[in-house]
Design a protein around this motif. Structure first.
Motif, PDB file in Angstrom:
ATOM      1  N   SER A 175       4.771  -5.367   0.566  1.00 17.63           N
ATOM      2  CA  SER A 175       4.482  -4.147  -0.259  1.00 17.63           C
ATOM      3  C   SER A 175       3.218  -3.400   0.047  1.00 17.63           C
ATOM      4  O   SER A 175       3.511  -2.237   0.102  1.00 17.63           O
ATOM      5  N   LEU A 205       4.401  -1.223  -9.604  1.00 17.67           N
ATOM      6  CA  LEU A 205       4.679  -0.007  -8.944  1.00 17.67           C
ATOM      7  C   LEU A 205       4.845   1.191  -9.934  1.00 17.67           C
ATOM      8  O   LEU A 205       5.790   1.153 -10.850  1.00 17.67           O
ATOM      9  N   LEU A 241      10.226  -1.012  -3.181  1.00 15.65           N
ATOM     10  CA  LEU A 241       9.729  -0.164  -1.928  1.00 15.65           C
ATOM     11  C   LEU A 241      10.526  -0.251  -0.933  1.00 15.65           C
ATOM     12  O   LEU A 241      10.719   0.743   0.006  1.00 15.65           O
ATOM     13  N   ALA A 301       7.835   6.520  -5.357  1.00 13.80           N
ATOM     14  CA  ALA A 301       6.798   5.819  -5.987  1.00 13.80           C
ATOM     15  C   ALA A 301       5.435   6.685  -5.665  1.00 13.80           C
ATOM     16  O   ALA A 301       5.403   7.479  -4.613  1.00 13.80           O
ATOM     17  N   LEU A 308       0.679   2.135  -6.221  1.00 17.07           N
ATOM     18  CA  LEU A 308       0.774   0.626  -6.047  1.00 17.07           C
ATOM     19  C   LEU A 308      -0.431   0.294  -6.760  1.00 17.07           C
ATOM     20  O   LEU A 308      -1.391   0.251  -6.228  1.00 17.07           O
ATOM     21  N   VAL A 358       8.852  -5.539  -6.773  1.00 17.32           N
ATOM     22  CA  VAL A 358       8.137  -4.212  -6.384  1.00 17.32           C
ATOM     23  C   VAL A 358       8.551  -4.413  -4.913  1.00 17.32           C
ATOM     24  O   VAL A 358       8.801  -3.104  -4.220  1.00 17.32           O
ATOM     25  N   ALA A 365       3.704   0.473   1.472  1.00 16.69           N
ATOM     26  CA  ALA A 365       2.931   1.457   0.477  1.00 16.69           C
ATOM     27  C   ALA A 365       2.190   2.337   1.478  1.00 16.69           C
ATOM     28  O   ALA A 365       2.132   3.578   1.371  1.00 16.69           O
TER      29      ALA A 365
END
Length: 310
Positions: free
Chosen positions: A103, A136, A79, A85, A88, A75, A107
């Motif tokens: 992450s 994700l 990212l 995406a 999350l 993940v 995000a």
């Protein structure tokens, strides 16, 4: 002789004791099972072990269904690589580490929705794969038309280099080939639309984010697509252990080229083989009967890059 009187009965106690306590309840109905199985699953994930596969058959996903990448490293890598995406998912009360914090930060910067869910929900989303409490969501892949791969090379003013996959059904091989194709300057991957691996969560995970920039085209008929490439002036070289020439002896590697990688077990199909200008083998010691499709593609792409640098 003394006459015996009637014997005392058991009052039905013996019969009732033989009846037992009924059928053993299924494990799901026992009050301790849910907590125990949840604890065992979390312990497996923390050790990085595989989840127990579900006995229920998996239903085929529709082409427009989203995919999921599970696991802290995959993940974070996805990212960081800019993989498209939409959400999350993070398990409630998740023990955070550097990968999780990175992450969450990425995000937030990209405006990706952050959702806190149960581990059971994550199990369902990732189809039982090891997710380590984070997953994700990525939208369904938008496949290119085979001709678009030629246009990518033309726009870059480069000699076309395309990798086609014949009978490769493991998405991890697709991801590994995408990684090698990116490293050695290929302009795209071509896959059949049926009986072949597609761009799934497993492929995204293995590609380490390179599928974000490596275009994948899908053809309803791989043989017909290869024929159209040849008509456009692109040579086709197939990889097969039974090839008639060693790869480094093929004189076409500096030309517009499609490299066709067959499955590890069956190699190239007959119809695809007929479309190849050369069927080449990778020379190796006899102790190794064959190479994994991803490894074979990486070696072939390196040889093409080496010859084109001359």
């Amino acid at each position: 002789m003394r006459k015996r009187g009637p014997l005392k009965g058991s009052g039905g106690k013996v019969r009732r004791s033989l009846e037992g306590k009924g059928a053993t309840p299924p494990k799901e109905a026992r009050h301790w099972y849910k907590d125990k199985s949840r604890t065992e699953r979390i312990a497996r994930e923390e050790r990085g072990g595989a989840s127990r596969p579900s006995s229920a058959p998996r239903q085929r996903k529709s082409d427009d269904a989203p995919e999921y990448i599970g696991g802290r490293n995959p993940v974070a890598e996805a990212l960081a690589a800019g993989v498209p995406a939409t959400a999350l998912y993070v398990a409630a009360r998740l023990d955070s580490d550097d990968r999780v914090r990175a992450s969450l930060k990425l995000a937030a910067e990209r405006g990706i929705a952050l959702l806190e869910v149960s581990r059971d929900k994550l199990d369902r989303l990732t189809e039982g794969a090891v997710h380590q409490g984070i997953a994700l969501q990525i939208p369904a892949y938008d496949y290119a038309h085979p001709s678009e791969l030629i246009e990518i090379a033309q726009d870059a003013a480069e000699i076309p280099l395309i990798v086609a996959l014949d009978g490769v059904t493991d998405p991890r091989n697709l991801g590994a080939i995408a990684r090698s194709a990116t490293a050695f300057g290929a302009h795209g991957l071509l896959i059949p639309s049926r009986r072949a691996a597609g761009v799934t969560g497993g492929a995204w995970k293995t590609s380490a984010g390179t599928l974000a920039t490596m275009r994948v085209a899908r053809a309803a008929n791989l043989t017909a697509a290869l024929r159209e490439y040849r008509e456009a002036g692109i040579f086709v070289v197939g990889l097969d252990g039974d090839g008639t020439v060693d790869l480094d002896e093929v004189s076409l590697l500096g030309e517009p080229l499609v490299i066709v990688v067959g499955s590890e077990g069956k190699g190239l199909s007959r119809l695809v083989r007929e479309q190849c200008d050369y069927v080449a083998r990778i020379p190796m010691f006899a102790a190794a009967e064959s190479l994994n499709a991803g490894v074979a593609a990486g070696i072939a792409l390196y040889e093409v890059a080496r010859q084109r640098r001359r």
